[in-house]
Enzyme design. Sequence first.
Site, short mmCIF file in Angstrom:
data_model
loop_
_atom_site.label_atom_id
_atom_site.label_comp_id
_atom_site.label_asym_id
_atom_site.label_seq_id
_atom_site.Cartn_x
_atom_site.Cartn_y
_atom_site.Cartn_z
N GLY B 103 0.84 -1.08 0.03
CA GLY B 103 0.06 -0.06 0.00
C GLY B 103 0.79 1.14 0.05
N CYS B 104 0.34 2.37 0.35
CA CYS B 104 1.28 3.45 0.44
C CYS B 104 1.93 3.91 1.43
CB CYS B 104 0.24 4.78 -0.24
SG CYS B 104 -0.58 5.45 1.16
N VAL B 105 1.34 3.23 2.46
CA VAL B 105 2.06 3.57 4.03
C VAL B 105 2.60 2.30 4.57
CG1 VAL B 105 -0.30 3.61 5.24
CG2 VAL B 105 1.52 4.85 5.92
#
Lengths: 411, 105
Positions: B103-105
């Site tokens: 994911g992005c984080v």
Amino acid sequence: MKNLLILGAGTAGTIVANKMRRLLDNDEWRITIVDQHETHYYQPGFLFIPFGMYSKNDVIKPKRDFIPQGVELIMSPIEAIEPENNRVRLAKDGRILNYDFLVIATGAHTHPEETPGIKENGWHKDVFDFYTIEGAVALAKHLRTWQGGRMVLNVVENPIKCPVAPLEFLMLADWFFYEQGIRDRVEITYATPLPGAFTKPIASKHLGDILEEKGVKVVPEFYIERVDPDAKKIVSYEEQELEYDLLVTVPLNMGADVIGNSGLGDDLNFIPVDKHTFLSPKYDNMFVLGDAANLPTSKAGSVAHFAVDCFSENFLRYIDGLDMLPTFDGHANCFIESGFGKGLLIDFNYDVEPLPGKYPLPGIGPFSLLQESEMNHWGKMLFRWLYWNTLIKGEEMPLPARMTMAGKWDK
Amino acid sequence: MTTKEIADKTVQVNEEGFMTDPNEWTQDIAAAIASEEGVSELTPEHWKVIDYSREVGLESGSAPTLRNITKGAGVPTKELFGLFPKGPAKKVAKISGLGKPEGCV
């Protein structure tokens, strides 16, 4: 006269219209923007509606209010995009719009009907989404009198708009149920297709256990096959079952239907473009901005805003016959509500994962990266004002479009 | 970053054994990682999935999602779970020498 045609008057399209009207000569360029809906939604605000923190009126304004003089706004569904002929066919009156340059900003939308069982007899009774105004408002009404039980939040598949919103929803829910005095009667579960709630190494190190500490059970690698609304359970392809009393779903996200119908998109109707310039590899007068693009960065308003900053400079070079510069770096900047009046902030791009530090002023902040603070929460709350009054009008924001390493440390 | 010897070749991997440079990947490496992951034999059906994922992954820089594989390689989702039991998204990414799905984080 040259024609610049913009499809979609959401965040990206509206900023493009405002910026380009200022930058392009009125005597040489006609700018037209097309959209089928009258209402502009402040989509980041949907997250707060279920918990009574925002109401519907806080997140809606007429689109017309944000389209500048000198730009023609046409309200109509789009029938087809025909890049071979440099024209777009509208549904209304069979009108045809010819263009010299096309900007597609038709966004991404949720598709609950793509997962069996979601949109059946439980829909908006004990199955809700919060990515639409209707879903967020219905959920708010439901939560006002909910007496507790098993709440499951499920992300169907990635990519989704605002990939951190599910995490924020979980942490706000924990806070909300605590304030309602029923936290001990609510079991919160997060079922995600990803290998975990946090997947980037440094973010995981700093935030790894934050959900567990708040009593949220994380079920990783859960690929939903169907919802069984009668037995009140979600079932994965591996026959793993999770029972719920309240299911909050983040349905499959897809680009606009017209993209698929015009043969321009990938399997999810997102359009392939150059990741640094937004130019289509197939048509040299077609650009794609915002969520509609198939880019390996987050689908989020902050990204669209940084993207349009980079695009507008490059577009002026392009129409003058200069090479475009590979300026866009995938920069995203997201506040993450973590409940109890606190928030987190992450800042990253294509190559650099979220790192700790201070933002936007190195060493000073006032915002802290990858760390909970009250200031971050207020940043998120103030952002709505900035969005309506500055960002969407394409005015200067005191934030550089490209990511910077200043003020960050990489461990 | 650490290195690991797989199928007589030294490659860069992360702490979970996902290759970090997809260009170091070979078919022998795929077979070796597959058997570590409990997929003892790579059949033509497996290769259909791996070849497609390589193609998409090298282009986009990350492993494709299951939905993308299903549509692109023409292998039904249920079958994917049969070919790569217990977490096909992660396993396909690992065997194809692409990074871990993120994911992005």
